[in-house]
Design a protein around this motif. Sequence first.
Motif, mmCIF file in Angstrom:
data_model
loop_
_atom_site.group_PDB
_atom_site.id
_atom_site.type_symbol
_atom_site.label_atom_id
_atom_site.label_comp_id
_atom_site.label_asym_id
_atom_site.label_seq_id
_atom_site.Cartn_x
_atom_site.Cartn_y
_atom_site.Cartn_z
ATOM 1 N N ILE A 1 13.580 4.990 14.823
ATOM 2 C CA ILE A 1 14.371 6.162 15.533
ATOM 3 C C ILE A 1 15.708 5.872 15.237
ATOM 4 O O ILE A 1 16.729 6.792 14.709
ATOM 5 C CB ILE A 1 14.204 6.577 16.795
ATOM 6 C CG1 ILE A 1 12.810 7.406 16.656
ATOM 7 C CG2 ILE A 1 15.327 7.547 17.071
ATOM 8 C CD1 ILE A 1 12.570 7.926 18.486
ATOM 9 N N THR A 2 16.325 4.679 15.409
ATOM 10 C CA THR A 2 17.656 4.350 15.188
ATOM 11 C C THR A 2 17.891 4.140 13.700
ATOM 12 O O THR A 2 18.966 4.662 13.199
ATOM 13 C CB THR A 2 17.857 2.959 15.809
ATOM 14 O OG1 THR A 2 17.745 2.845 16.993
ATOM 15 C CG2 THR A 2 19.225 2.565 15.229
ATOM 16 N N ARG B 1 18.121 7.913 12.277
ATOM 17 C CA ARG B 1 19.343 8.506 12.736
ATOM 18 C C ARG B 1 20.588 8.185 11.855
ATOM 19 O O ARG B 1 21.383 8.904 11.511
ATOM 20 C CB ARG B 1 19.517 8.118 14.256
ATOM 21 C CG ARG B 1 18.677 8.845 15.425
ATOM 22 C CD ARG B 1 18.791 10.322 15.389
ATOM 23 N NE ARG B 1 20.200 10.685 16.077
ATOM 24 C CZ ARG B 1 21.410 11.434 15.160
ATOM 25 N NH1 ARG B 1 20.896 11.915 14.088
ATOM 26 N NH2 ARG B 1 22.456 11.830 15.812
ATOM 27 N N GLN C 1 18.094 14.198 15.492
ATOM 28 C CA GLN C 1 17.462 13.648 16.520
ATOM 29 C C GLN C 1 16.017 14.298 16.825
ATOM 30 O O GLN C 1 14.908 13.636 17.221
ATOM 31 C CB GLN C 1 18.498 13.857 17.999
ATOM 32 C CG GLN C 1 19.609 12.555 17.899
ATOM 33 C CD GLN C 1 19.945 12.896 19.223
ATOM 34 O OE1 GLN C 1 19.749 13.638 20.143
ATOM 35 N NE2 GLN C 1 20.910 11.708 19.686
ATOM 36 N N SER C 2 15.966 15.482 17.084
ATOM 37 C CA SER C 2 14.758 16.216 17.070
ATOM 38 C C SER C 2 13.598 15.900 16.116
ATOM 39 O O SER C 2 12.622 15.555 16.608
ATOM 40 C CB SER C 2 14.987 17.702 17.094
ATOM 41 O OG SER C 2 15.272 18.164 15.893
ATOM 42 N N GLY D 1 12.753 11.906 16.577
ATOM 43 C CA GLY D 1 11.739 11.683 17.538
ATOM 44 C C GLY D 1 10.320 12.563 17.517
ATOM 45 O O GLY D 1 9.425 11.877 17.806
ATOM 46 N N THR E 1 19.724 5.890 20.900
ATOM 47 C CA THR E 1 20.024 5.966 19.430
ATOM 48 C C THR E 1 21.377 5.925 19.314
ATOM 49 O O THR E 1 22.211 6.898 20.064
ATOM 50 C CB THR E 1 19.156 6.740 18.723
ATOM 51 O OG1 THR E 1 19.666 8.185 19.382
ATOM 52 C CG2 THR E 1 17.810 6.700 18.734
ATOM 53 N N PRO F 1 24.116 7.395 16.746
ATOM 54 C CA PRO F 1 24.384 8.030 15.316
ATOM 55 C C PRO F 1 25.477 7.346 14.562
ATOM 56 O O PRO F 1 26.032 6.694 15.110
ATOM 57 C CB PRO F 1 24.873 9.349 15.684
ATOM 58 C CG PRO F 1 25.527 9.352 17.179
ATOM 59 C CD PRO F 1 24.615 8.276 17.839
ATOM 60 N N SER G 1 11.136 9.555 24.226
ATOM 61 C CA SER G 1 12.189 9.967 24.828
ATOM 62 C C SER G 1 12.687 8.588 25.683
ATOM 63 O O SER G 1 14.016 8.293 25.814
ATOM 64 C CB SER G 1 12.417 11.205 25.836
ATOM 65 O OG SER G 1 13.445 11.347 26.485
ATOM 66 N N SER H 1 13.818 5.787 23.546
ATOM 67 C CA SER H 1 14.868 6.121 22.334
ATOM 68 C C SER H 1 16.071 6.651 22.947
ATOM 69 O O SER H 1 17.090 6.584 22.259
ATOM 70 C CB SER H 1 14.305 6.851 21.262
ATOM 71 O OG SER H 1 14.028 8.125 21.674
ATOM 72 N N VAL I 1 16.560 9.753 23.232
ATOM 73 C CA VAL I 1 16.558 11.199 22.648
ATOM 74 C C VAL I 1 15.953 11.871 23.782
ATOM 75 O O VAL I 1 14.963 11.810 24.414
ATOM 76 C CB VAL I 1 15.812 11.682 21.303
ATOM 77 C CG1 VAL I 1 15.730 12.836 21.067
ATOM 78 C CG2 VAL I 1 16.308 10.294 20.307
ATOM 79 N N ARG J 1 14.614 18.006 23.078
ATOM 80 C CA ARG J 1 14.853 18.024 21.900
ATOM 81 C C ARG J 1 13.423 17.522 20.832
ATOM 82 O O ARG J 1 13.224 17.920 19.750
ATOM 83 C CB ARG J 1 15.909 17.151 21.356
ATOM 84 C CG ARG J 1 17.396 17.664 21.778
ATOM 85 C CD ARG J 1 18.560 16.811 21.323
ATOM 86 N NE ARG J 1 19.639 17.160 21.622
ATOM 87 C CZ ARG J 1 20.848 16.780 21.392
ATOM 88 N NH1 ARG J 1 20.856 15.683 20.501
ATOM 89 N NH2 ARG J 1 22.274 17.223 21.716
#
Length: 477
Positions: free
Chosen positions: A129-130, A133, A139-140, A143, A229, A231, A434, A437, A439, A443
């Motif tokens: 996920i990182t 991003r 994000q949505s 994830g 995460t 951005p 979630s 991560s 997020v 989302r």
Amino acid sequence: MDTNTVLLLVLALLLTLLAIRMPVALALALSGAVGLLLLQSGDYATNMLASVPFSESHAFSLTIIPMFILMGVFAVKARIAEQVYTAASHLFRRVPGGLGVATVMACAGFAAVSGSSIGTAATMSRLSITQMRKAGYPQSMAGAIVAIAGTLGVLIPPSVFLVLYAIMTGESVAAMLAAGIVPGVLSALAYATFILIRAPRVVATPAPVATATDLDAALAAASGGTGGTAPTPEGTDAAPEGTETAPPDGAPPTRLRDLEWRGVVRVGILFLIVLGGIYTGFFTPTESAAMGALVAAVMLVLEYRREGAATLYGQFTAALKETAGTTSMVFAIVVGSAVLSTFFVTARLPQTVTAWVSSFEVSPHLTMAILLLMLLPLGMALESISILVISVPLLYPVAMSLGFDGVWLGILIVKLIEIGMVTPPVGINCFVVSGTSGVKAERIFRGVAPFVCIELIVVILLFAFPEIVLWLPSLIG
């Protein structure tokens, strides 16, 4: 008290206990015990409670479950997920949306050795996920990709869900494991296709090369408790798509020939041992699980051989403790479901449902479709393994009476359970992603909605064309 009233009371009690978050095993056993007490007598109920747990848990076929769990835990500790993701992200670096596709492929590969949906989602969310991003994925979407791809762990063998289904119904474990391969690959390809179509429209920046250094940093952040995460800061220049960035001195190389391919090779070895051994008849399913666990243990030793005996000992003990905890949970659910199934049999619920369904003046396929669709609202409110142990004793006899194949039915049930693992309010995979991560869960639920539609399309294909499911098991048979 008549049988119908008792059935309604027991089902209401079960749903209430699950809704107040009582452990699944206790909720199943308590509901079944109350039903037996109301339907028969105190002596009958106590006799069943004394004999059923032993008769259901001492079966030799159940030894496959801890072996598959142990193999998966060893695979996690041996860093296979990180190595597979590094290789996959490098291979797909030039493709628009390639990082998302790499995540799906890595999840599929890791699911093939871990057999755990939650474990796959938790591990891959820390890794990918990182990176997504930083590459500009919303994000949505980032994830959602991990959450939906993590569900492949309940379908691609070695899946504990498929093994439990086989044990509960008497179907061949080997056939069930083989049946999960083609639908699992088909699902992964469907996810990847959607990502390739969708990503160019929503990804803000070109996808940079996911270097081994980036992955090591993501792992360090996850293990260090920073979580979440971050951005990409505004104004930060992203590497152009396909650019080979030279790693700093001492950093792991990112050229194709220099990547850590041992993770991919190890996935292939474990998959070959489990499915190849069963397919050739060289191993029984239980023996293949034990051999897979042994080879995974050797891989763990090879991975940590240079980090000292203390580190290796710590990894082994942690793996054994995690396996013991997970196995205890699974066996407790097996015992609880056996008590509830005994009540269902005593109340003749399977025969009642079969007679009720047979009274419909519709085709068997439409009848079966209606019954399977009833699993969708259950998935929105109940935990996935609860759906399995509750629905199988009811749906399996009906499917057999209507002339359907039990292996085909099992794959459809597991596919619908997959959908339940990413749909609110339970959606356990979304909450796992979630939590690991950072997020927000809402989302992830919003981002996973298109993937749920894709899942439903795949289910329709499997329902309309059973040959997709039954082709590989027929070769084993």
